[in-house]
Motif scaffolding. Sequence first.
Motif, mmCIF file in Angstrom:
data_model
loop_
_atom_site.group_PDB
_atom_site.id
_atom_site.type_symbol
_atom_site.label_atom_id
_atom_site.label_comp_id
_atom_site.label_asym_id
_atom_site.label_seq_id
_atom_site.Cartn_x
_atom_site.Cartn_y
_atom_site.Cartn_z
ATOM 1 N N GLN A 212 33.388 -69.687 -22.476
ATOM 2 C CA GLN A 212 32.306 -69.358 -23.421
ATOM 3 C C GLN A 212 32.813 -68.448 -24.532
ATOM 4 N N ILE A 213 33.595 -67.437 -24.162
ATOM 5 C CA ILE A 213 34.126 -66.504 -25.157
ATOM 6 C C ILE A 213 34.984 -67.251 -26.170
ATOM 7 N N ALA A 214 35.865 -68.133 -25.674
ATOM 8 C CA ALA A 214 36.718 -68.911 -26.578
ATOM 9 C C ALA A 214 35.872 -69.763 -27.523
ATOM 10 N N GLY A 215 34.856 -70.426 -26.972
ATOM 11 C CA GLY A 215 33.983 -71.257 -27.806
ATOM 12 C C GLY A 215 33.202 -70.440 -28.815
ATOM 13 N N SER A 216 32.738 -69.265 -28.400
ATOM 14 C CA SER A 216 31.946 -68.428 -29.311
ATOM 15 C C SER A 216 32.787 -67.922 -30.472
ATOM 16 N N LEU A 217 34.059 -67.640 -30.212
ATOM 17 C CA LEU A 217 34.943 -67.187 -31.294
ATOM 18 C C LEU A 217 35.166 -68.302 -32.314
ATOM 19 N N VAL A 218 35.323 -69.526 -31.825
ATOM 20 C CA VAL A 218 35.461 -70.674 -32.736
ATOM 21 C C VAL A 218 34.164 -70.878 -33.519
#
Length: 258
Positions: A212-218
């Motif tokens: 989720q964190i990776a996706g939110s940064l993108v």
Amino acid sequence: MIDFVLLGAAAFLAGLVDAVVGGGGLIQLPALFSAFPREIPATLLGTNKLASVFGTTAAALNYAKRVKVHWSTVAPAAGAAFALSFAGAYTVSKVSADFVRVLLPIVLFAVAVYTFRKKDLGSVHAPVHSGMAEKYFAVGIGGAIGFYDGFFGPGTGSFLIFLFVRFFGFDFLSASAAAKVVNVACNVAALMWFGYSGMLLVQLGLLMALCQIAGSLVGTRLALKHGTGFVRKLFLVVVSVLILKTGYDAFTKGSISL
């Protein structure tokens, strides 16, 4: 193993979409229910919140670095949302949410039509309230959305963005940043409730949280790069999908809270 890979991918995509316009639960929760069909629904809802709170917090922090967060509006809204989401979670344990399930697609349809017809809605940032009036509106809207999130949940992030645009005069990018802060408050309150009740798959939730964190940064980078017009278009797309999903749920009664 395949299920965990798919859940990780779903969490990444959910984080990306949620970071821009909300509605990540459309992706993440169905994936959880598909992977664990025999698990208690409340446990999957709690696991979803555990992953989501990390993704939403990452998005909120990333927005705060680049977009001015209007704390005079956001702080009272977040405080009220935190408090009332507990009340919503308690109420849903006592009262059926079926009437909300039927009403939700109608409300979402009205939001979509209003946003589509108002071509300049959210195109510029022009706050319309100040002083105590601003705080009263913020507490009222934050409390209402917090209660809704605890009581039912689907589309909370999208509703927040629309309300910040419509009632506070925010542009879509600033509204998305503000919505993330309020959403964090809702998620933390719900997570405390589920954690207290022991309804969490902690290891799975933390694994999905990383995705989720990776996706939110993108997602936040896409929003910041392409601006408020991009956010508005994706908002309309996500709300349209929410209308279809919640409308189907309303009439099949096989719904799950997003």
